[in-house]
Design an enzyme around this catalytic site. Sequence first.
Site, PDB file in Angstrom:
ATOM      1  N   ASN A   6       0.802  -1.232   0.000  1.00 21.38           N
ATOM      2  CA  ASN A   6       0.000   0.000   0.000  1.00 21.38           C
ATOM      3  C   ASN A   6       0.835   1.283   0.000  1.00 21.38           C
ATOM      4  OD1 ASN A   6       0.700  -0.708   2.643  1.00 21.38           O
ATOM      5  ND2 ASN A   6      -1.132   0.181   3.530  1.00 21.38           N
TER       6      ASN A   6
ATOM      7  N   ALA B  38       5.669  -7.229  -1.130  1.00 20.46           N
ATOM      8  CA  ALA B  38       4.407  -7.805  -1.607  1.00 20.46           C
ATOM      9  C   ALA B  38       4.567  -8.233  -3.069  1.00 20.46           C
ATOM     10  CB  ALA B  38       3.280  -6.798  -1.460  1.00 20.46           C
TER      11      ALA B  38
ATOM     12  N   GLY C  72       1.787  -5.603   7.808  1.00 18.27           N
ATOM     13  CA  GLY C  72       0.803  -6.362   7.042  1.00 18.27           C
ATOM     14  C   GLY C  72      -0.411  -6.703   7.877  1.00 18.27           C
ATOM     15  N   SER C  73      -1.066  -7.777   7.522  1.00 17.37           N
ATOM     16  CA  SER C  73      -2.294  -8.182   8.191  1.00 17.37           C
ATOM     17  C   SER C  73      -1.984  -8.817   9.541  1.00 17.37           C
ATOM     18  CB  SER C  73      -3.064  -9.182   7.319  1.00 17.37           C
ATOM     19  OG  SER C  73      -2.365 -10.423   7.262  1.00 17.37           O
TER      20      SER C  73
ATOM     21  N   GLU D 234       3.844  -4.245  12.601  1.00 19.10           N
ATOM     22  CA  GLU D 234       2.862  -3.172  12.426  1.00 19.10           C
ATOM     23  C   GLU D 234       1.743  -3.760  11.594  1.00 19.10           C
ATOM     24  OE1 GLU D 234       0.554  -0.908  10.659  1.00 19.10           O
ATOM     25  OE2 GLU D 234       2.242  -0.055   9.548  1.00 19.10           O
TER      26      GLU D 234
ATOM     27  N   CYS E 202      -3.406   1.208   6.993  1.00 15.76           N
ATOM     28  CA  CYS E 202      -3.668   0.687   8.337  1.00 15.76           C
ATOM     29  C   CYS E 202      -4.161   1.786   9.268  1.00 15.76           C
ATOM     30  CB  CYS E 202      -2.401   0.063   8.911  1.00 15.76           C
ATOM     31  SG  CYS E 202      -1.793  -1.355   7.982  1.00 15.76           S
TER      32      CYS E 202
END
Length: 453
Positions: free
Chosen positions: A129, A154, A204-205, A226, A260
């Site tokens: 992102n 990514a 990330g997730s 994070e 995020c």
Amino acid sequence: MKAINPLTGELIKEYQADTPSETAAKLEKAERAFQDWKTLSYAERAGYLLKVSDVLESKKRELATLMAREMGKPLRAGMGEISKCALVCRYYAENAGKFLQKDAISTDASESYVTFQPLGVILAVMPWNFPFWQTFRFLAPGLMAGNAAVLKHASNVPGCALATEEILREAGIPEYVFQTLLISSNEVEEIIKNPIIKAVTLTGSTDAGMKVAGQAASLLKKAVLELGGSDPYLIFEDADIELAATKCAESRLINAGQSCIAAKRFIVLEGAAESFISRFKEKMAAQQPGDPLDEKTSMGPMATVKLRDELHEQVQKSIEAGAECILGGTVEPGPHAFYPPTILTNVKKGMPAYDEELFGPVASVIVVKDEEDALRVANDTTFGLGSAIFTSDQERAVRIAERGIDAGCCFVNDYVRSIPELPFGGVKQSGYGRELGIYGIREFVNIKTVYRA
């Protein structure tokens, strides 16, 4: 690895992934490079980082175009991201020596102090992102601390990943101090297991963070995570409604809502609800997605059609559960990944719009009766990354910001963002550890005590 244009759905370029033997060779080279890099003074490392800053500024449009093509970021936003990367390089070039200087401590020894020494080769697992900022906010302090690094980026932004390595080489950073690994996510565990890797940082997730954290912990390797967020923005009756609506819309639509720390849950006191929702809807409706390569565009497509469709499913399930869609909420036909600015009201617990992170341009509005109710809703989440408060009562703002909301940061009368000077990170399922500021550069060092009798 394939880079797909989210505007057209067309293949930009296909990249050959590294083989296991190529990856192993990169790690060996990184270790050898670290042995030399760690011996340089802070001033010598700073000279390199300042050159990196210059290269970033000189390639601003080129790199912004790459981001626009690979993940849909508008050109203007992309150029701003590159300038921010240049800024963080300058910040740590100027401050790392001060942040990591010996800390003398008075004891019964003739001399005792704490010194900060680099750990070695750090693995960075980064998201798409903010493909350059996410990397450089780790890389600048990491390199200035004397570490070497390898990047697993990514899979949809391989061009950005390789461009990062090229930037450092053009700036003269010794070869192999930083390298990009073109590998898949299921190969990360083997990289973490390699004894050359001393620690890992991941943005990330939550699911990805839990997986990597477990892998690192099993080997007693440090991790900084994070992760996701469902940031609450509290709007009180005494707020400047025009300011609140403007800042909230800006935050919710940054990067097409794919951040995020984008505002996600708008918790509005009853007395402010009607005026805020009206102005907020106008602000959101004014920003419509367009071609990210058009300099007039302020909001591009989402990164992939898959992510767009997953977001739309969350919206539809929330509506089916009783939420009201007062703006957007539709998917236009075509190969693109556009999703319109969307507002859901009457959002309640049990809906995806309340319980889950909506990673796209969708705002969840929750009306509450008083401050106690607002704080209850704000903290009724598994996440704890960012938060914001809009009020003219500064005493209340400070009280809530310091002690009222469970989050890694709280901004008053402004939207949340990460900047070089301030530590950034979360609590609960938003992760642990900190990036940026003095705290970030001290995450990946050996905090060593020296005692001389």
